[in-house]
Design an enzyme around this catalytic site. Sequence first.
Site, short mmCIF file in Angstrom:
data_model
loop_
_atom_site.label_atom_id
_atom_site.label_comp_id
_atom_site.label_asym_id
_atom_site.label_seq_id
_atom_site.Cartn_x
_atom_site.Cartn_y
_atom_site.Cartn_z
N GLY A 103 11.28 -4.12 3.66
CA GLY A 103 12.66 -4.32 3.22
C GLY A 103 12.89 -5.46 2.26
N SER A 132 4.95 -5.72 8.11
CA SER A 132 4.49 -4.61 8.89
C SER A 132 4.47 -3.32 8.07
CB SER A 132 5.43 -4.38 10.08
OG SER A 132 6.67 -3.83 9.60
N ASN A 133 3.97 -2.31 8.72
CA ASN A 133 4.05 -0.94 8.19
C ASN A 133 5.46 -0.39 8.44
OD1 ASN A 133 3.17 1.66 7.24
ND2 ASN A 133 1.09 1.07 7.87
N GLY A 141 12.18 0.16 3.69
CA GLY A 141 13.33 -0.27 2.90
C GLY A 141 14.26 -1.15 3.73
N LYS A 163 -3.38 -4.54 9.29
CA LYS A 163 -1.97 -4.22 9.06
C LYS A 163 -1.39 -3.54 10.28
CE LYS A 163 1.20 -1.97 5.83
NZ LYS A 163 1.34 -1.42 4.47
N SER A 176 -0.19 3.32 10.35
CA SER A 176 0.58 4.43 9.79
C SER A 176 1.01 5.34 10.93
CB SER A 176 -0.27 5.23 8.80
OG SER A 176 0.35 6.48 8.57
N PHE A 226 -1.68 10.04 4.58
CA PHE A 226 -2.90 9.61 3.86
C PHE A 226 -3.43 10.67 2.90
CE2 PHE A 226 -4.37 6.49 7.48
CZ PHE A 226 -3.41 5.59 7.07
N ASN A 264 1.71 8.36 10.60
CA ASN A 264 1.52 9.75 10.18
C ASN A 264 0.12 10.29 10.36
OD1 ASN A 264 4.27 9.79 9.26
ND2 ASN A 264 3.59 8.50 7.55
N THR A 265 -0.74 9.53 11.04
CA THR A 265 -2.07 10.02 11.39
C THR A 265 -2.17 9.97 12.91
OG1 THR A 265 -3.07 9.31 9.31
CG2 THR A 265 -4.56 9.54 11.19
N ASN A 275 -6.75 -1.03 0.68
CA ASN A 275 -6.25 -0.70 2.01
C ASN A 275 -6.98 0.53 2.54
OD1 ASN A 275 -4.51 0.77 3.94
ND2 ASN A 275 -3.08 -0.92 3.60
N ASN A 294 8.83 8.49 5.04
CA ASN A 294 7.67 9.24 4.56
C ASN A 294 6.77 9.65 5.71
OD1 ASN A 294 4.66 8.13 4.34
ND2 ASN A 294 6.02 6.34 4.38
N ARG A 295 6.20 10.85 5.54
CA ARG A 295 5.14 11.29 6.45
C ARG A 295 4.02 11.88 5.59
NH1 ARG A 295 9.50 14.74 7.98
NH2 ARG A 295 9.38 16.81 7.03
N MET A 296 3.59 11.09 4.60
CA MET A 296 2.59 11.58 3.64
C MET A 296 1.30 11.98 4.36
SD MET A 296 4.38 11.15 0.93
CE MET A 296 3.27 11.47 -0.43
N ALA A 342 0.83 -1.21 0.00
CA ALA A 342 0.00 0.00 0.00
C ALA A 342 0.86 1.25 0.00
CB ALA A 342 -0.91 0.00 1.22
N TYR A 354 7.55 -2.11 -1.46
CA TYR A 354 7.39 -0.79 -2.05
C TYR A 354 8.77 -0.17 -2.28
CZ TYR A 354 5.77 4.14 -2.52
OH TYR A 354 5.53 5.42 -2.94
#
Length: 357
Positions: free
Chosen positions: A297, A245-246, A268, A217, A177, A114, A179-180, A143, A110-112, A61, A318
């Site tokens: 990774g 995992s995330n 990664g 997840k 995530s 969502f 980042n939320t 997702n 990343n701290r996109m 995702a 990813y």
Amino acid sequence: MIDLYPLAGPLLFRFDPETAHGLTIKALKTGLVPPARGKDEPALHTRVWGLDFTNPVGLAAGFDKNAEVVDAMLNLGFGFVEPGSVTPRPQPGNPRPRLFRLVEQRAVINRMGFNNEGLEAFAQRLERRRAAAKRAPGIVGANLGKNKDTADAADDYVIGVRRLAPLADYLVVNVSSPNTPGLRALQGRDPLRALLERVLEARAACGLTRNPPLLLKIAPDLTVEDKSDIAAVALESGIDGLIVSNTTIARPDGIPAAMRSEAGGLSGRPLFEPSTSVLREIYALTGGKLPIVGVGGVATGEDAYAKIRAGASLVQLYSAMVYAGPAVVHRIRRELAELLRRDGFRSVAEAVGADLR
Ligand SMILES: Cc1cc2nc3c(=O)[nH]c(=O)nc-3n(C[C@H](O)[C@H](O)[C@H](O)COP(=O)(O)O)c2cc1C
């Protein structure tokens, strides 16, 4: 397969990571990236939740947040893809910059937050795909996330389940995530139990002849108690599987000082060990009763094989694509088939959890 990434990669790296990602999605949408599925070896074929995967390597995702390039990615050789995370309403995500390459470490932060076009646009793309005469073979999950400003998180997941249960081959409740704000607290025993009860009820209420499997997840940053609670709740709730995992909020040794202080989730290569170790623990705690998707990774066939031996029925990636391009999928499929053969496994399923037996 003709690998154009040695040419395209350095070009993309001249752009900031988010622009490069946007260009990649555009290129995929317009068909600029040639399809290169190739044939999967029979040993890679695997059946999980009654679904047939031609190979166990999936797109994680976050790459295709808006379900824009589902067929393009399947055509590149993934056995399955997982668009999202999608939230009920569109939202912009965090301010930029919010995506960082750690080239030497083969990692990403990343701290996109969502960023996505919302559930309706996402669902309509899946509907159009279903109606299309031609679509790539493969499994397509969805997702689900929550909007930043939704107070009762379960409401958002229920909305996602109702709209997407008829359209996706499987559904993922993403509570991991970083980042939320507050999201990962949903992994606690009581909130998790309540959340899963509501989403499973929502799925049942869809009245489908075949319910899409529902997966949870989870994050890699969990205490011993968290992990045993998650395993217990997952088993008793009746969900169908887990994704482990995330990204991690940890900053292992070797992350450059300038990047250590960037907030967000790390993915990664540096995530491989910690995420595989959580996978192994969760597999043991659930007694192998719930299929697990191993992610974090994965960049080689050996990595994919290690996740499978630690208890993964399927794997995803990813970050490796950022550094190696889509050819990484072919390489993993080829190497994984070789490793299975070397060790006398006739199928992926035979190798699942082999390290723990
Ligand atoms: C830029 C980026 C965005 C992501 N967005 C999401 C997301 O929206 N939902 C989600 O469940 N995971 C998301 N992830 C996490 C990935 O799905 C995956 O769990 C993680 O990156 C570890 O895999 P990798 O090491 O192969 O990248 C994102 C990862 C990255 C790098």
